[in-house]
Write a protein that holds these residues in place. Structure first.
Motif, PDB file in Angstrom:
ATOM      1  N   ARG A  41       0.837  -1.206   0.000  1.00  0.00           N
ATOM      2  CA  ARG A  41       0.000   0.000   0.000  1.00  0.00           C
ATOM      3  C   ARG A  41       0.869   1.251   0.000  1.00  0.00           C
ATOM      4  N   SER A  42       0.506   2.201  -0.843  1.00  0.00           N
ATOM      5  CA  SER A  42       1.308   3.409  -0.972  1.00  0.00           C
ATOM      6  C   SER A  42       1.339   4.207   0.328  1.00  0.00           C
ATOM      7  N   THR A  68      -8.861  -5.363  -1.281  1.00  0.00           N
ATOM      8  CA  THR A  68      -7.912  -5.231  -2.384  1.00  0.00           C
ATOM      9  C   THR A  68      -8.299  -4.022  -3.226  1.00  0.00           C
ATOM     10  N   VAL A  69      -7.371  -3.094  -3.400  1.00  0.00           N
ATOM     11  CA  VAL A  69      -7.569  -1.931  -4.258  1.00  0.00           C
ATOM     12  C   VAL A  69      -6.404  -1.898  -5.230  1.00  0.00           C
ATOM     13  N   ALA A  70      -6.692  -2.238  -6.504  1.00  0.00           N
ATOM     14  CA  ALA A  70      -5.627  -2.397  -7.503  1.00  0.00           C
ATOM     15  C   ALA A  70      -4.630  -3.425  -6.968  1.00  0.00           C
ATOM     16  N   GLU A  71      -3.381  -3.039  -6.788  1.00  0.00           N
ATOM     17  CA  GLU A  71      -2.377  -3.981  -6.278  1.00  0.00           C
ATOM     18  C   GLU A  71      -2.125  -3.783  -4.782  1.00  0.00           C
ATOM     19  N   GLU A  72      -2.927  -2.933  -4.146  1.00  0.00           N
ATOM     20  CA  GLU A  72      -2.747  -2.680  -2.720  1.00  0.00           C
ATOM     21  C   GLU A  72      -3.650  -3.604  -1.908  1.00  0.00           C
TER      22      GLU A  72
END
Length: 232
Positions: A41-42, A68-72
Protein backbone atom coordinates in the motif's frame (compact mmCIF):
# COMPACT_ATOMS: atom_id res chain seq x y z
CA UNK A 1 -0.56 -13.76 20.47
CA UNK A 2 -3.28 -11.80 18.70
CA UNK A 3 -2.37 -8.24 17.76
CA UNK A 4 -4.08 -5.49 15.76
CA UNK A 5 -1.03 -3.63 14.44
CA UNK A 6 -2.86 -0.62 12.93
CA UNK A 7 -0.82 -0.81 9.70
CA UNK A 8 2.30 -0.50 11.90
CA UNK A 9 1.44 3.15 12.63
CA UNK A 10 1.82 3.90 16.31
CA UNK A 11 0.04 6.28 18.63
CA UNK A 12 2.86 8.74 17.89
CA UNK A 13 1.80 8.52 14.20
CA UNK A 14 5.13 6.99 13.22
CA UNK A 15 5.27 4.07 10.78
CA UNK A 16 7.55 1.40 12.25
CA UNK A 17 7.12 -2.35 11.53
CA UNK A 18 10.32 -2.99 13.50
CA UNK A 19 8.67 -1.65 16.62
CA UNK A 20 5.76 -4.08 16.16
CA UNK A 21 8.27 -6.92 15.81
CA UNK A 22 9.94 -5.81 19.05
CA UNK A 23 6.63 -5.96 20.94
CA UNK A 24 6.02 -9.45 19.60
CA UNK A 25 9.55 -10.64 20.30
CA UNK A 26 9.33 -9.67 23.96
CA UNK A 27 6.53 -12.23 24.47
CA UNK A 28 8.33 -14.96 22.45
CA UNK A 29 5.12 -16.41 20.97
CA UNK A 30 5.13 -19.48 18.74
CA UNK A 31 2.05 -18.30 16.82
CA UNK A 32 1.02 -14.72 16.08
CA UNK A 33 -2.27 -13.53 14.56
CA UNK A 34 -2.05 -10.03 13.07
CA UNK A 35 -4.87 -7.75 11.95
CA UNK A 36 -4.82 -4.49 9.94
CA UNK A 37 -1.76 -5.48 7.93
CA UNK A 38 -0.77 -3.49 4.82
CA UNK A 39 0.85 -5.21 1.84
CA UNK A 40 2.01 -3.06 -1.05
CA UNK A 41 0.00 0.00 0.00
CA UNK A 42 1.31 3.41 -0.97
CA UNK A 43 0.21 4.95 2.34
CA UNK A 44 2.77 2.76 4.15
CA UNK A 45 5.57 2.86 1.62
CA UNK A 46 4.56 -0.18 -0.42
CA UNK A 47 6.03 -2.58 2.14
CA UNK A 48 4.82 -6.14 2.64
CA UNK A 49 4.28 -5.71 6.37
CA UNK A 50 3.39 -9.35 7.02
CA UNK A 51 6.61 -10.59 5.46
CA UNK A 52 8.72 -7.83 7.01
CA UNK A 53 7.51 -8.56 10.55
CA UNK A 54 7.86 -12.31 10.04
CA UNK A 55 11.39 -11.90 8.68
CA UNK A 56 12.49 -9.89 11.73
CA UNK A 57 11.13 -12.67 13.95
CA UNK A 58 12.59 -15.47 11.78
CA UNK A 59 9.10 -16.77 11.04
CA UNK A 60 6.98 -17.38 7.96
CA UNK A 61 4.00 -15.22 7.06
CA UNK A 62 0.61 -16.42 5.80
CA UNK A 63 -1.47 -13.45 4.65
CA UNK A 64 -5.04 -12.98 3.46
CA UNK A 65 -6.31 -9.67 2.05
CA UNK A 66 -9.81 -8.72 3.14
CA UNK A 67 -9.56 -5.55 1.04
CA UNK A 68 -7.91 -5.23 -2.38
CA UNK A 69 -7.57 -1.93 -4.26
CA UNK A 70 -5.63 -2.40 -7.50
CA UNK A 71 -2.38 -3.98 -6.28
CA UNK A 72 -2.75 -2.68 -2.72
CA UNK A 73 -3.77 -5.23 -0.08
CA UNK A 74 -5.03 -4.96 3.50
CA UNK A 75 -5.98 -7.78 5.80
CA UNK A 76 -4.93 -10.42 8.30
CA UNK A 77 -1.90 -12.66 8.75
CA UNK A 78 -0.71 -15.61 10.79
CA UNK A 79 3.03 -15.85 11.36
CA UNK A 80 4.85 -18.80 12.89
CA UNK A 81 8.09 -20.77 12.71
CA UNK A 82 6.26 -24.05 13.36
CA UNK A 83 5.49 -26.48 10.51
CA UNK A 84 2.23 -25.70 8.74
CA UNK A 85 -0.28 -27.60 6.65
CA UNK A 86 -3.45 -26.66 4.82
CA UNK A 87 -4.53 -23.05 4.65
CA UNK A 88 -8.00 -21.64 4.06
CA UNK A 89 -8.94 -18.00 3.67
CA UNK A 90 -12.04 -16.17 2.60
CA UNK A 91 -14.33 -13.21 3.01
CA UNK A 92 -17.07 -13.03 5.61
CA UNK A 93 -20.57 -11.52 5.12
CA UNK A 94 -20.03 -7.77 5.46
CA UNK A 95 -22.17 -4.65 5.36
CA UNK A 96 -19.41 -2.07 5.28
CA UNK A 97 -15.68 -2.57 4.88
CA UNK A 98 -14.99 -6.12 3.64
CA UNK A 99 -13.94 -8.51 6.40
CA UNK A 100 -12.29 -11.90 6.17
CA UNK A 101 -10.60 -14.73 8.01
CA UNK A 102 -7.59 -16.95 7.55
CA UNK A 103 -7.32 -20.50 8.93
CA UNK A 104 -4.01 -22.37 9.10
CA UNK A 105 -3.12 -25.87 10.22
CA UNK A 106 -0.07 -25.73 12.50
CA UNK A 107 1.79 -28.79 13.76
CA UNK A 108 2.88 -28.70 17.41
CA UNK A 109 5.08 -31.77 17.92
CA UNK A 110 2.88 -34.56 16.52
CA UNK A 111 -0.43 -32.74 16.98
CA UNK A 112 -2.37 -30.68 14.44
CA UNK A 113 -3.82 -27.38 15.59
CA UNK A 114 -6.22 -25.20 13.59
CA UNK A 115 -5.69 -21.47 14.10
CA UNK A 116 -8.28 -19.02 12.76
CA UNK A 117 -7.55 -15.29 12.70
CA UNK A 118 -10.19 -12.68 11.91
CA UNK A 119 -11.10 -9.01 12.17
CA UNK A 120 -14.84 -8.53 12.55
CA UNK A 121 -16.90 -5.54 11.42
CA UNK A 122 -18.02 -2.39 13.19
CA UNK A 123 -21.76 -3.10 13.18
CA UNK A 124 -23.29 -5.48 15.69
CA UNK A 125 -25.56 -7.08 13.11
CA UNK A 126 -22.70 -7.93 10.75
CA UNK A 127 -20.47 -9.15 13.58
CA UNK A 128 -22.98 -11.79 14.67
CA UNK A 129 -23.35 -12.94 11.05
CA UNK A 130 -19.59 -13.12 10.70
CA UNK A 131 -19.16 -15.01 13.97
CA UNK A 132 -21.93 -17.49 13.10
CA UNK A 133 -20.19 -18.08 9.77
CA UNK A 134 -16.91 -18.88 11.51
CA UNK A 135 -18.61 -21.19 14.00
CA UNK A 136 -20.50 -23.01 11.25
CA UNK A 137 -19.78 -25.39 8.39
CA UNK A 138 -16.67 -24.66 6.37
CA UNK A 139 -14.78 -23.26 9.34
CA UNK A 140 -14.95 -24.48 12.96
CA UNK A 141 -18.10 -26.54 12.41
CA UNK A 142 -16.24 -28.99 10.17
CA UNK A 143 -13.26 -29.44 12.48
CA UNK A 144 -13.15 -31.92 15.36
CA UNK A 145 -9.58 -31.28 16.53
CA UNK A 146 -8.14 -28.49 18.71
CA UNK A 147 -8.99 -24.99 17.47
CA UNK A 148 -7.89 -21.47 18.34
CA UNK A 149 -10.16 -18.64 17.17
CA UNK A 150 -8.64 -15.23 17.70
CA UNK A 151 -8.46 -11.69 16.45
CA UNK A 152 -9.93 -8.24 16.80
CA UNK A 153 -13.64 -8.97 17.18
CA UNK A 154 -14.57 -5.29 17.65
CA UNK A 155 -16.83 -6.80 20.29
CA UNK A 156 -16.97 -6.41 24.05
CA UNK A 157 -18.03 -9.41 26.20
CA UNK A 158 -21.62 -8.12 26.43
CA UNK A 159 -22.00 -8.27 22.63
CA UNK A 160 -23.93 -10.92 20.71
CA UNK A 161 -20.85 -11.93 18.69
CA UNK A 162 -18.78 -12.54 21.83
CA UNK A 163 -21.60 -14.48 23.48
CA UNK A 164 -21.99 -16.67 20.38
CA UNK A 165 -18.28 -17.56 20.53
CA UNK A 166 -18.44 -18.17 24.29
CA UNK A 167 -21.26 -20.68 23.88
CA UNK A 168 -19.01 -22.90 21.78
CA UNK A 169 -15.49 -22.02 22.90
CA UNK A 170 -13.57 -20.85 25.96
CA UNK A 171 -12.20 -17.34 26.43
CA UNK A 172 -8.57 -17.68 27.54
CA UNK A 173 -8.90 -14.67 29.83
CA UNK A 174 -11.26 -16.67 32.03
CA UNK A 175 -8.15 -18.25 33.56
CA UNK A 176 -6.96 -14.87 34.83
CA UNK A 177 -8.14 -14.69 38.44
CA UNK A 178 -6.72 -11.18 38.81
CA UNK A 179 -9.29 -9.82 36.37
CA UNK A 180 -9.84 -9.39 32.66
CA UNK A 181 -7.41 -7.12 30.83
CA UNK A 182 -8.61 -4.61 28.20
CA UNK A 183 -6.69 -4.09 24.96
CA UNK A 184 -8.08 -0.86 23.46
CA UNK A 185 -7.12 1.94 23.17
CA UNK A 186 -3.50 1.15 23.87
CA UNK A 187 -2.65 4.34 25.77
CA UNK A 188 -5.57 4.04 28.20
CA UNK A 189 -7.12 0.60 27.63
CA UNK A 190 -10.74 0.29 28.75
CA UNK A 191 -12.28 -2.15 26.25
CA UNK A 192 -11.78 -5.87 25.58
CA UNK A 193 -12.03 -6.02 21.78
CA UNK A 194 -9.23 -8.51 21.09
CA UNK A 195 -9.88 -12.12 22.03
CA UNK A 196 -8.46 -15.63 21.98
CA UNK A 197 -10.95 -18.50 22.19
CA UNK A 198 -10.03 -22.20 22.37
CA UNK A 199 -11.76 -25.56 22.27
CA UNK A 200 -11.89 -27.81 25.34
CA UNK A 201 -8.96 -29.90 24.07
CA UNK A 202 -6.64 -26.96 24.75
CA UNK A 203 -5.53 -26.14 28.27
CA UNK A 204 -5.06 -22.51 29.27
CA UNK A 205 -2.02 -21.92 31.46
CA UNK A 206 -2.06 -18.12 31.46
CA UNK A 207 -3.31 -15.06 29.59
CA UNK A 208 -1.98 -11.53 29.78
CA UNK A 209 -1.86 -8.18 27.97
CA UNK A 210 1.58 -6.57 27.55
CA UNK A 211 1.20 -2.96 28.66
CA UNK A 212 4.70 -1.50 28.67
CA UNK A 213 5.61 1.87 27.06
CA UNK A 214 6.66 0.22 23.79
CA UNK A 215 3.37 -1.66 23.42
CA UNK A 216 1.37 1.46 24.25
CA UNK A 217 3.12 3.35 21.46
CA UNK A 218 3.55 0.73 18.70
CA UNK A 219 -0.17 0.40 17.81
CA UNK A 220 -3.56 1.68 18.95
CA UNK A 221 -4.29 -1.83 20.31
CA UNK A 222 -2.36 -3.81 22.89
CA UNK A 223 -1.58 -7.45 22.08
CA UNK A 224 -3.22 -10.32 23.93
CA UNK A 225 -1.00 -13.30 24.78
CA UNK A 226 -1.99 -16.73 26.01
CA UNK A 227 0.12 -19.70 27.09
CA UNK A 228 -1.67 -22.85 25.95
CA UNK A 229 -1.19 -26.59 26.38
CA UNK A 230 -2.43 -29.29 24.03
CA UNK A 231 -3.78 -32.33 25.82
CA UNK A 232 -2.39 -35.67 24.68
Amino acid sequence: MTYNVHSCVGTDRKLDPGRIAQVIAQAKPDIVALQEVDVGRSRTGGLDQARAIASLLKMQAHFHPALTVAEELYGDAIITALPTGAKKAGLLPSMGEPRGAIALEIFVSDQKLLVINTHLGLRGRERIQQMNTLLGAGWIGDHDGPVILCGDFNAIPASAAYRAAARRLRDVQQVNWTGFRPTFPSRFPVMRLDHIFVTEAIGVVDAYVPNDPLARMASDHLPLVSILALSR
